[in-house]
Scaffold this active site. Structure first.
Site, short mmCIF file in Angstrom:
data_model
loop_
_atom_site.label_atom_id
_atom_site.label_comp_id
_atom_site.label_asym_id
_atom_site.label_seq_id
_atom_site.Cartn_x
_atom_site.Cartn_y
_atom_site.Cartn_z
N ASP A 90 51.68 12.68 59.11
CA ASP A 90 52.93 12.38 58.39
C ASP A 90 53.94 11.64 59.27
OD1 ASP A 90 51.95 13.71 56.15
OD2 ASP A 90 52.81 15.63 56.76
N THR A 121 43.81 13.25 43.24
CA THR A 121 44.33 12.88 44.57
C THR A 121 45.36 11.78 44.38
OG1 THR A 121 43.88 12.00 46.77
CG2 THR A 121 42.50 11.16 45.00
N SER A 162 46.26 10.05 47.13
CA SER A 162 46.11 9.26 48.34
C SER A 162 45.32 7.98 48.05
CB SER A 162 45.41 10.12 49.39
OG SER A 162 44.56 9.34 50.19
N ARG A 182 43.99 6.10 50.20
CA ARG A 182 42.81 6.14 51.07
C ARG A 182 41.66 6.88 50.41
NH1 ARG A 182 40.84 10.16 54.24
NH2 ARG A 182 42.65 11.46 53.78
N ARG A 228 48.46 22.40 44.90
CA ARG A 228 47.34 21.56 44.48
C ARG A 228 46.13 22.42 44.12
NH1 ARG A 228 47.41 16.34 48.56
NH2 ARG A 228 49.59 16.57 49.18
N1 PBG Z 1 49.58 14.26 53.01
C1 PBG Z 1 50.14 15.56 53.15
C2 PBG Z 1 49.53 16.35 54.27
N2 PBG Z 1 49.99 16.19 55.53
C3 PBG Z 1 49.23 17.01 56.36
C4 PBG Z 1 48.32 17.69 55.58
C5 PBG Z 1 47.40 18.70 56.12
C6 PBG Z 1 46.32 18.24 57.05
C7 PBG Z 1 46.68 17.74 58.41
O1 PBG Z 1 47.29 18.45 59.23
O2 PBG Z 1 46.29 16.59 58.72
C8 PBG Z 1 48.48 17.28 54.25
C9 PBG Z 1 47.76 17.74 53.06
C10 PBG Z 1 46.55 16.92 52.67
O3 PBG Z 1 46.50 15.70 52.90
O4 PBG Z 1 45.64 17.48 52.06
#
Ligand code: PBG
Length: 309
Positions: free
Chosen positions: A81, A124, A126, A128, A152
């Site tokens: 993040d 999802t 995302s 990606r 989720r």
């Molecule tokens: N995008 C949000 C996010 N940021 C960090 C994690 C947890 C996993 C990590 O520490 O990389 C998640 C959840 C996910 O993508 O499922």
């Protein structure tokens, strides 16, 4: 001495900050560690897909401001993040050992990725994950899914989706291991930059805090992998708005890297993969990104800008 940790208040963020607190206190019982909860913009906007909100540092900015004002001393982030460029005066002090970097497939015990029925609904938000799913299974219906990890999983259990994809790291940290039906190999699903690593951010000139935090948290292999992957991120730019991934695995003989940039539908899928020397990890990440950009990645980025206008 006292160290104040600025943290988001999601279950995962609190788990991560508590873990860092425990590591510090195990070795330095005389240091007082306090958690200070801070709400970020990403916590307030829970319905829109992150790719549409489009802010860098959505989950970090308010905590960074508190560090710069001296209200807290360090922040514990999921490194994925954290944007590639930090605000003036702050730096990443340490990189934790890497929890499982791969993505997890959850379907209430019903399916695996291979046995998902034609046209199944997968949750999802995302880009990606979406591009990589669509590349292999163009029949799947991908629907938005946001919220914290526990939210989720609840939405999956309520039957809103046939399956969802989450970072294995978050699922495991929160103890939901039993809900995982399959761990997706990086050959199917290349992880996000820094997935599974915790990054500890602090003020550039707090040398004493830096020394303590590095001493109890830092993992050399994570730092090396993060250097490759974050250089990739910085060169491509775009964070959550671009379907891309980069995963660096530190092996005895070098660093094995898999990276991709794709179109939203996964039809154009550019991939680089190979073993690189451990020297100059930033150069490696940059070089891999440049190769992908030159193979057609630049056009993908330009088209994306048009599509999301
Ligand atoms: N995008 C949000 C996010 N940021 C960090 C994690 C947890 C996993 C990590 O520490 O990389 C998640 C959840 C996910 O993508 O499922």
């Amino acid at each position: 001495m006292k160290i104040r940790i600025g943290t988001r208040k999601s279950k995962l963020a609190l788990w991560q900050s508590e873990w860092v607190k425990a590591q510090i206190q195990k070795k330095y019982p005389e240091i007082e560690v306090e958690l200070v909860k801070i709400v970020t913009k990403g916590d307030k906007i829970l319905d829109a897909p992150l790719a549409k909100i489009g802010d860098k540092g959505l989950f970090t900015k308010e905590i960074e401001d508190a560090m710069l004002k001296g209200e807290v001393d360090i922040a514990v982030h999921s490194l994925k993040d954290v944007p590639s460029i930090l605000p003036e005066g702050l730096k990443l002090l340490a990189f934790s050992h890497r929890e499982d970097p791969r993505d997890a497939f959850l379907s209430n015990g019903k399916f695996t990725f291979k046995t998902l029925p034609e046209g199944a609904k997968v949750g999802t938000s995302s880009l990606r994950r979406k591009a990589q799913l669509k590349r292999l299974r163009p029949d799947l219906k991908i629907e938005d899914l946001r919220g914290n990890v526990d939210t989720r999983i609840r939405k999956l259990k309520e039957g809103q989706y046939d399956a969802i994809i989450l970072a294995a790291a978050g699922v495991k940290r929160l103890g939901f291991d039993a809900e995982i039906d399959e761990i997706l190999s990086p050959d199917i699903m290349i992880p996000s930059v820094s997935q599974g690593i915790l990054g500890i951010e602090g003020r550039e000139n707090d040398l004493k805090i830096e020394k303590i935090v590095r001493d109890v948290i830092n993992d050399e292999n994570s730092e090396l992998a993060a250097a490759v992957e974050r250089a990739f991120l910085k060169t491509v730019e775009g964070g959550c708005q671009v379907p891309m991934g980069c995963y660096a695995e530190v092996k005895e003989k070098g660093i094995y890297v898999r990276a991709f940039i794709a179109s939203l539908d996964g039809k154009t899928f550019l991939k680089e993969e190979g073993l690189f020397p451990k020297e100059n990890p930033r150069e490696t990440g940059k070089k891999i990104a440049e190769r992908l950009l030159n193979q057609g990645g630049k056009e993908i980025l330009e088209n994306l800008k048009e599509e999301t206008k």
